[in-house]
Design a protein around this motif. Structure first.
Motif, PDB file in Angstrom:
ATOM      1  N   MET A 166       0.849  -1.273   0.026  1.00  0.00           N
ATOM      2  CA  MET A 166       0.117  -0.160   0.077  1.00  0.00           C
ATOM      3  C   MET A 166       0.784   1.282  -0.021  1.00  0.00           C
ATOM      4  N   TYR A 167       0.543   2.173  -0.658  1.00  0.00           N
ATOM      5  CA  TYR A 167       1.214   3.532  -0.953  1.00  0.00           C
ATOM      6  C   TYR A 167       0.168   4.524  -0.316  1.00  0.00           C
ATOM      7  N   GLU A 168       0.661   5.247   0.882  1.00  0.00           N
ATOM      8  CA  GLU A 168      -0.404   6.220   1.378  1.00  0.00           C
ATOM      9  C   GLU A 168       0.062   7.494   0.392  1.00  0.00           C
ATOM     10  N   ILE A 169      -1.122   8.234  -0.014  1.00  0.00           N
ATOM     11  CA  ILE A 169      -0.878   9.417  -0.714  1.00  0.00           C
ATOM     12  C   ILE A 169      -0.638  10.443   0.476  1.00  0.00           C
ATOM     13  N   ILE A 170       0.383  11.332   0.326  1.00  0.00           N
ATOM     14  CA  ILE A 170       0.311  12.821   1.055  1.00  0.00           C
ATOM     15  C   ILE A 170       0.373  13.773  -0.033  1.00  0.00           C
ATOM     16  N   PRO A 171      -0.708  14.547  -0.057  1.00  0.00           N
ATOM     17  CA  PRO A 171      -0.978  15.643  -1.097  1.00  0.00           C
ATOM     18  C   PRO A 171       0.031  16.513  -1.227  1.00  0.00           C
ATOM     19  N   TYR A 172       0.767  16.654  -2.338  1.00  0.00           N
ATOM     20  CA  TYR A 172       1.712  17.471  -2.889  1.00  0.00           C
ATOM     21  C   TYR A 172       3.167  17.209  -2.231  1.00  0.00           C
ATOM     22  N   VAL A 173       3.108  15.893  -1.641  1.00  0.00           N
ATOM     23  CA  VAL A 173       4.306  15.467  -1.108  1.00  0.00           C
ATOM     24  C   VAL A 173       4.888  14.052  -1.818  1.00  0.00           C
ATOM     25  N   GLY A 174       3.964  13.157  -1.844  1.00  0.00           N
ATOM     26  CA  GLY A 174       4.211  11.982  -2.742  1.00  0.00           C
ATOM     27  C   GLY A 174       3.292  10.931  -2.264  1.00  0.00           C
ATOM     28  N   VAL A 175       3.928   9.719  -2.475  1.00  0.00           N
ATOM     29  CA  VAL A 175       3.094   8.295  -1.984  1.00  0.00           C
ATOM     30  C   VAL A 175       4.169   7.537  -1.232  1.00  0.00           C
ATOM     31  N   GLY A 176       3.820   7.123  -0.249  1.00  0.00           N
ATOM     32  CA  GLY A 176       4.677   6.272   0.830  1.00  0.00           C
ATOM     33  C   GLY A 176       6.054   7.240   0.850  1.00  0.00           C
ATOM     34  N   GLU A 177       7.268   6.444   0.660  1.00  0.00           N
ATOM     35  CA  GLU A 177       8.639   7.262   0.796  1.00  0.00           C
ATOM     36  C   GLU A 177       9.010   7.619  -0.587  1.00  0.00           C
ATOM     37  N   ILE A 178       8.243   7.834  -1.618  1.00  0.00           N
ATOM     38  CA  ILE A 178       8.549   8.348  -3.017  1.00  0.00           C
ATOM     39  C   ILE A 178       7.964   9.718  -2.765  1.00  0.00           C
ATOM     40  N   CYS A 212      -3.516   4.864  -1.317  1.00  0.00           N
ATOM     41  CA  CYS A 212      -4.886   4.939  -0.403  1.00  0.00           C
ATOM     42  C   CYS A 212      -4.584   6.425  -0.053  1.00  0.00           C
ATOM     43  N   TYR A 213      -5.725   7.215   0.438  1.00  0.00           N
ATOM     44  CA  TYR A 213      -5.482   8.439   1.024  1.00  0.00           C
ATOM     45  C   TYR A 213      -6.283   8.539   2.275  1.00  0.00           C
ATOM     46  N   GLN A 214      -5.549   8.717   3.546  1.00  0.00           N
ATOM     47  CA  GLN A 214      -6.033   8.735   4.566  1.00  0.00           C
ATOM     48  C   GLN A 214      -6.604   7.401   5.066  1.00  0.00           C
ATOM     49  N   ASN A 215      -5.896   6.347   4.585  1.00  0.00           N
ATOM     50  CA  ASN A 215      -6.256   5.010   4.632  1.00  0.00           C
ATOM     51  C   ASN A 215      -7.359   4.496   4.180  1.00  0.00           C
ATOM     52  N   PHE A 216      -8.115   5.042   3.243  1.00  0.00           N
ATOM     53  CA  PHE A 216      -9.076   4.866   2.270  1.00  0.00           C
ATOM     54  C   PHE A 216      -8.606   4.513   0.810  1.00  0.00           C
ATOM     55  N   GLU A 217      -8.696   3.164   0.558  1.00  0.00           N
ATOM     56  CA  GLU A 217      -8.070   2.676  -0.970  1.00  0.00           C
ATOM     57  C   GLU A 217      -8.876   3.598  -2.102  1.00  0.00           C
TER      58      GLU A 217
END
Length: 140
Positions: free
Chosen positions: A1-13, A69-74
């Motif tokens: 799973m990759y958690e989206i962080i707005p305007y930052v990225g996904v997971g560690e990317i 996913c965003y805020q743990n919502f796939e």
């Protein structure tokens, strides 16, 4: 799973990383595809990772197998109407189009190539992008 962080990225990317930094994080083989214009992308079985001409990460696309996913919502692999309503609770200005929807507030786009058929079609992919990627504002 990759958690989206707005305007930052996904997971560690993270957007803004250099190609060599991203390559160290990839857990699978990739291939490089150069654009006719500036920039290129690295492709894995789950991700398309877009770089500009300065080797700076500007966007990450994930297909149905990526587990975005965003805020743990796939958000990928779920019915479009559910994902759209969920994201709309964070961005009332999310814009629907002929192949999905884009939230400029969150820096997230949804890809649903069969959306004309039904709003219940599954989201097939998502993109997380930097400010200015779609010409919406200047990059930071």
């Amino acid at each position: 799973m990759y958690e989206i962080i707005p305007y930052v990225g996904v997971g560690e990317i993270h957007l803004g990383m250099k190609c060599d930094e991203v390559c160290k994080l990839l857990c699978e083989d990739y291939r490089r595809i150069d654009y006719d214009t500036a920039g290129y992308r690295l492709c894995t079985s789950k991700l398309n990772i877009h770089f500009d001409e300065n080797d700076t990460l500007i966007a990450v696309e994930g297909n149905i197998n990526a587990g975005f996913c965003y805020q743990n919502f796939e958000i990928v692999g779920q019915p479009f109407h559910k994902v759209y309503q969920y994201l709309k609770s964070f961005d009332s200005g999310i814009k629907m189009d002929s192949v999905g929807a884009t939230s400029y507030k969150l820096g997230i786009g949804l890809y649903v190539p069969t959306i004309k058929k039904s709003k219940k079609e599954l989201v097939q992919g998502a993109i997380v992008f930097r400010k200015g990627y779609y010409g919406d504002s200047e990059p930071e």
